[in-house]
Design a protein around this motif. Structure first.
Motif, PDB file in Angstrom:
ATOM      1  N   ALA A  12     -61.072  40.205  -6.583  1.00  0.00           N
ATOM      2  CA  ALA A  12     -61.984  40.581  -5.493  1.00  0.00           C
ATOM      3  C   ALA A  12     -61.942  39.559  -4.362  1.00  0.00           C
ATOM      4  O   ALA A  12     -62.027  39.927  -3.188  1.00  0.00           O
ATOM      5  CB  ALA A  12     -63.403  40.728  -6.033  1.00  0.00           C
ATOM      6  N   ALA A  13     -61.789  38.290  -4.714  1.00  0.00           N
ATOM      7  CA  ALA A  13     -61.785  37.236  -3.688  1.00  0.00           C
ATOM      8  C   ALA A  13     -60.495  37.221  -2.872  1.00  0.00           C
ATOM      9  O   ALA A  13     -60.495  36.768  -1.729  1.00  0.00           O
ATOM     10  CB  ALA A  13     -61.992  35.869  -4.347  1.00  0.00           C
ATOM     11  N   THR A  14     -59.403  37.725  -3.444  1.00  0.00           N
ATOM     12  CA  THR A  14     -58.106  37.635  -2.764  1.00  0.00           C
ATOM     13  C   THR A  14     -57.555  38.985  -2.327  1.00  0.00           C
ATOM     14  O   THR A  14     -56.435  39.044  -1.811  1.00  0.00           O
ATOM     15  CB  THR A  14     -57.065  36.943  -3.672  1.00  0.00           C
ATOM     16  OG1 THR A  14     -56.911  37.704  -4.874  1.00  0.00           O
ATOM     17  CG2 THR A  14     -57.460  35.518  -3.993  1.00  0.00           C
ATOM     18  N   VAL A  15     -58.309  40.051  -2.504  1.00  0.00           N
ATOM     19  CA  VAL A  15     -57.797  41.403  -2.223  1.00  0.00           C
ATOM     20  C   VAL A  15     -57.226  41.538  -0.815  1.00  0.00           C
ATOM     21  O   VAL A  15     -56.168  42.136  -0.627  1.00  0.00           O
ATOM     22  CB  VAL A  15     -58.869  42.482  -2.522  1.00  0.00           C
ATOM     23  CG1 VAL A  15     -60.055  42.377  -1.582  1.00  0.00           C
ATOM     24  CG2 VAL A  15     -58.274  43.875  -2.465  1.00  0.00           C
ATOM     25  N   SER A  16     -57.893  40.974   0.177  1.00  0.00           N
ATOM     26  CA  SER A  16     -57.399  41.137   1.550  1.00  0.00           C
ATOM     27  C   SER A  16     -56.097  40.367   1.768  1.00  0.00           C
ATOM     28  O   SER A  16     -55.240  40.807   2.541  1.00  0.00           O
ATOM     29  CB  SER A  16     -58.458  40.704   2.566  1.00  0.00           C
ATOM     30  OG  SER A  16     -58.743  39.343   2.424  1.00  0.00           O
ATOM     31  N   LEU A  17     -55.911  39.246   1.086  1.00  0.00           N
ATOM     32  CA  LEU A  17     -54.657  38.485   1.220  1.00  0.00           C
ATOM     33  C   LEU A  17     -53.510  39.137   0.459  1.00  0.00           C
ATOM     34  O   LEU A  17     -52.370  39.132   0.915  1.00  0.00           O
ATOM     35  CB  LEU A  17     -54.847  37.049   0.735  1.00  0.00           C
ATOM     36  CG  LEU A  17     -55.704  36.151   1.618  1.00  0.00           C
ATOM     37  CD1 LEU A  17     -55.967  34.824   0.914  1.00  0.00           C
ATOM     38  CD2 LEU A  17     -55.043  35.930   2.957  1.00  0.00           C
ATOM     39  N   ILE A  18     -53.817  39.675  -0.711  1.00  0.00           N
ATOM     40  CA  ILE A  18     -52.769  40.295  -1.523  1.00  0.00           C
ATOM     41  C   ILE A  18     -52.209  41.526  -0.824  1.00  0.00           C
ATOM     42  O   ILE A  18     -51.019  41.817  -0.924  1.00  0.00           O
ATOM     43  CB  ILE A  18     -53.291  40.623  -2.939  1.00  0.00           C
ATOM     44  CG1 ILE A  18     -53.481  39.321  -3.728  1.00  0.00           C
ATOM     45  CG2 ILE A  18     -52.335  41.560  -3.674  1.00  0.00           C
ATOM     46  CD1 ILE A  18     -54.099  39.480  -5.086  1.00  0.00           C
ATOM     47  N   ASN A  19     -53.054  42.246  -0.097  1.00  0.00           N
ATOM     48  CA  ASN A  19     -52.598  43.460   0.577  1.00  0.00           C
ATOM     49  C   ASN A  19     -51.967  43.195   1.941  1.00  0.00           C
ATOM     50  O   ASN A  19     -51.650  44.129   2.665  1.00  0.00           O
ATOM     51  CB  ASN A  19     -53.747  44.466   0.683  1.00  0.00           C
ATOM     52  CG  ASN A  19     -54.033  45.101  -0.666  1.00  0.00           C
ATOM     53  OD1 ASN A  19     -53.117  45.375  -1.425  1.00  0.00           O
ATOM     54  ND2 ASN A  19     -55.292  45.312  -0.973  1.00  0.00           N
ATOM     55  N   ARG A  20     -51.776  41.932   2.289  1.00  0.00           N
ATOM     56  CA  ARG A  20     -51.040  41.569   3.506  1.00  0.00           C
ATOM     57  C   ARG A  20     -49.591  41.316   3.134  1.00  0.00           C
ATOM     58  O   ARG A  20     -49.272  41.113   1.965  1.00  0.00           O
ATOM     59  CB  ARG A  20     -51.626  40.298   4.128  1.00  0.00           C
ATOM     60  CG  ARG A  20     -52.991  40.498   4.716  1.00  0.00           C
ATOM     61  CD  ARG A  20     -53.453  39.234   5.382  1.00  0.00           C
ATOM     62  NE  ARG A  20     -54.823  39.388   5.847  1.00  0.00           N
ATOM     63  CZ  ARG A  20     -55.555  38.403   6.282  1.00  0.00           C
ATOM     64  NH1 ARG A  20     -55.076  37.178   6.333  1.00  0.00           N
ATOM     65  NH2 ARG A  20     -56.790  38.625   6.684  1.00  0.00           N
ATOM     66  N   PRO A  21     -48.713  41.264   4.144  1.00  0.00           N
ATOM     67  CA  PRO A  21     -47.312  40.931   3.832  1.00  0.00           C
ATOM     68  C   PRO A  21     -47.224  39.564   3.145  1.00  0.00           C
ATOM     69  O   PRO A  21     -47.937  38.633   3.495  1.00  0.00           O
ATOM     70  CB  PRO A  21     -46.639  40.898   5.209  1.00  0.00           C
ATOM     71  CG  PRO A  21     -47.508  41.765   6.077  1.00  0.00           C
ATOM     72  CD  PRO A  21     -48.912  41.595   5.553  1.00  0.00           C
ATOM     73  N   ALA A  22     -46.360  39.489   2.163  1.00  0.00           N
ATOM     74  CA  ALA A  22     -46.206  38.255   1.391  1.00  0.00           C
ATOM     75  C   ALA A  22     -45.610  37.151   2.254  1.00  0.00           C
ATOM     76  O   ALA A  22     -44.753  37.396   3.086  1.00  0.00           O
ATOM     77  CB  ALA A  22     -45.329  38.501   0.172  1.00  0.00           C
TER      78      ALA A  22
END
Length: 190
Positions: A12-22
């Motif tokens: 939940a804390a990283t969802v927005s980063l994970i769904n961005r380009p790596a």
């Protein structure tokens, strides 16, 4: 907290980063956020299941070494017991706990199915459970840097509370993780 709790909160804390380009920056940010979430969630009173293959260490020499190195932080006197039955039982329990957390984390993140997203999820899971893995390393080696890592980890664990009703503690932990995860997901959508 159990592994699944740490993985769910980190998801939940990283969802927005994970769904961005790596990227290297994203991977590092995901790892650091997941690692920090582990320690912050451990501040909440919680229940942990019994790890049968880690036993209290009755070795007086070990107790003396630990007392000298604690600086008023009580380190558990633990050692790994190489009992096949206990290790299999603990491994199965931890594997199920891990899979439950990974599955719920995957549902929270809902990533595109590609190599980059899966790699970022692996980085997140690794960061979220690393402090508990280091506790196992501490039980085996009891040497630097594991003593220092264990001391740091113990700073975030409150005093052990008597667990009279495990079901109540499990329900409490599930409710707290649900609230924290929901709040983090709402914040990530702002």
């Amino acid at each position: 907290m159990i592994l699944s709790s740490h993985i769910i909160v980190a998801s939940a804390a990283t969802v927005s980063l994970i769904n961005r380009p790596a990227s290297v920056f994203n991977a590092l940010a995901i790892f650091v956020i997941a690692l920090l979430s582990h320690y912050l969630v451990d501040l909440i009173p919680h229940w942990d299941y019994k790890i049968w293959s880690i036993k209290e260490d009755d070795d007086e020499a070990e107790k003396t070494i630990l007392k000298k190195n604690t600086d008023k932080i009580l380190l558990p006197n633990k050692k790994l017991e190489l009992n096949r039955h206990f290790i299999l039982k603990d491994s199965a329990k931890m594997f199920f706990d891990f899979l439950l957390g990974a599955a719920i984390g995957f549902l929270i993140i809902r990533p595109e199915i590609n190599f980059e997203a899966i790699l970022m999820i692996i980085v997140m899971i690794f960061g979220s459970i690393l402090p508990d893995a280091m506790q196992v390393a501490y039980a085996i080696f009891k040497k630097a840097p594991f003593i220092q890592l264990q001391k740091f980890h113990m700073l975030f664990h409150g005093p052990k509370r008597a667990i009279n009703n495990k079901l109540k503690w499990i329900a409490f932990q599930a409710a707290v993780i649900s609230v924290i995860s929901s709040a983090l997901m709402l914040l990530s959508n702002l």
